[in-house]
Enzyme design. Structure first.
Site, PDB file in Angstrom:
ATOM      1  N   GLY A 189       0.686  -0.939  -0.020  1.00 22.14           N
ATOM      2  CA  GLY A 189      -0.146  -0.135   0.037  1.00 22.14           C
ATOM      3  C   GLY A 189       0.774   1.344  -0.018  1.00 22.14           C
ATOM      4  CG  ASP A 190       3.189   2.711   3.081  1.00 21.97           C
ATOM      5  OD1 ASP A 190       2.277   3.639   3.047  1.00 21.97           O
ATOM      6  OD2 ASP A 190       3.014   2.090   4.488  1.00 21.97           O
ATOM      7  CG  LEU A 191       6.756  -0.554  -0.364  1.00 20.58           C
ATOM      8  CD1 LEU A 191       7.440  -1.872  -0.342  1.00 20.58           C
ATOM      9  CD2 LEU A 191       7.829   0.524   0.033  1.00 20.58           C
ATOM     10  CB  ALA A 215       6.381   5.212  -2.681  1.00 24.08           C
TER      11      ALA A 215
END
Length: 393
Positions: A174-176, A179
């Protein structure tokens, strides 16, 4: 020189999504100045440590996604520090932040204010639910993390064994993934500015990004009217495309193409299966029985024996852990594990390298993560020098 060696980035992000985005920019040569709140990014003390947490400046989490950056410490609620930040904005190309929507506006440092100081500025945000400027929703302002995004975006519902609970994907996708998309948006905005001279606002949301990542589930819902759910390591429309137990671990086999299927059947001593199930539809219809046939063959062999038998004919690989990855010469040949200094430890540590490969301006890890405020004087002195140069002009 890196491909982005002329790009100045002010990085107001912390934890994972924002720092990973700006890390990619730093690896590609951008001058990334990490502007940390008083006390620093709160992930600095997060483990693991190489040896002694009391001696080391930060843990592996911070090191991994903040390498190659410079650090200064500013309190945006302090008038003097706010002015220092604005002086940096005047000569910056990009500002990246991952606060909740409305946080920068509380300091009167939102996009509209910063654009007055630098009309060509690219302002980029990473939030759980996006920014009202690009599409207002009732969720904005709510806190969000990778786990929340994976749950809302459908990732957990389609991950795990069929008889098991919804399962989070191991890495923080979800973050990577968010990003990475944000990095693409920034670079697109930089290219647009080169053509027009205009900056703009770039916004990526964790929830939105997970919808994009679950693309297969979205079209399946639309085409079939049924909600996809968990089915382990198998594929909804391809077979064989699954994990199989070996005598000493597991392997994955992706032999769904007719040529691969034929070669697989020959290798396991069952050419009759290739004749009886010659197309994708027949193989899918009998996938459970066929899986048992393949599984009986793999269970009697080690992962290495299976790979030796199939490699070059059928897509196959062992399921590796990190020890296996560290031992794989391919990984080192591709510079995907790189050493960096660990301040306070008596040895180097290793972190994941950059998967983007370029022939003329190869991205690379440009040094360890910074100490808190390590570059305070030099960055602010540069801003003063830039202002004096502008005044002289």
């Amino acid at each position: 020189m890196g491909a982005l060696s002329t790009l100045r980035v002010l990085d107001l992000t912390q934890v994972l999504a924002g720092p990973y985005c700006t890390m990619l920019l730093a690896d590609m040569g951008a001058d990334v100045v990490k502007i940390e709140r008083p006390g620093g990014d709160f992930i600095r003390p997060n483990p693991p440590f190489a040896d002694d947490p009391d001696e080391e400046a930060y843990g592996g989490y911070f090191q991994s996604v903040n390498r190659g950056k410079r650090s200064i410490e500013l309190d945006l609620g302090d008038d003097e520090d706010r002015e220092a930040f604005l002086s940096l904005v005047e000569k910056a190309d990009v500002v990246v932040e991952n606060y909740r929507a409305g946080t920068m506006e509380k300091f009167d440092l939102g996009y509209e204010t910063l654009r007055e100081h630098n009309p060509e500025l690219i302002y980029s945000s990473i939030r759980g639910f996006g920014d009202p400027r690009t599409g207002e929703t009732h969720r904005q302002g709510q806190p969000s993390y990778d786990l929340i995004a994976q749950a809302l975006g459908g990732v957990m519902e389609i991950t795990g064994q069929a008889d098991g609970p919804p399962t989070k994907v191991g890495p923080g996708i979800g973050d990577l993934f968010t990003a990475t998309l944000n990095c693409i948006g920034i670079l697109s905005a930089v290219y647009y500015r080169e053509q027009t001279g205009e900056g703009q606002y770039v916004d990526t949301a964790l929830y939105d990004s997970m919808i994009s990542m679950t693309e297969r589930a979205i079209y399946q819902q639309s085409y079939t009217g049924e909600a996809p759910t968990r089915q382990g390591n198998s594929h909804p429309t391809l077979f064989p495309f699954d994990a199989f137990e070996a005598a000493d671990g597991h392997v994955v086999i992706a032999g769904f193409g007719t040529n691969h299927w034929t070669a697989l059947c020959e290798e396991i001593g069952r050419p009759d299966l290739a004749e009886e199930y010659p197309d994708r539809e027949s193989r899918l219809a009998h996938r459970e029985n066929l899986r048992e046939e393949i599984g009986a063959w793999t269970a009697e062999r080690t992962a290495a024996e299976i790979c030796d038998a199939l490699e070059g004919q059928v897509p196959v690989a062992p399921v590796q852990n990190t020890e296996d990855i560290f031992d794989d010469p391919h990984v080192h040949d591709r510079e995907m594990i790189v050493p960096v200094e660990q301040p306070g430890a008596d040895r180097e540590v290793e972190i994941a390298g950059n998967p983007i490969k370029m022939t003329e301006t190869p991205p690379r890890v440009r040094g360890r993560a910074p100490l808190l405020g390590e570059h305070q004087d030099e960055v602010l002195e540069e801003a003063t020098a830039d202002a004096e140069t502008t005044a002289d002009d």
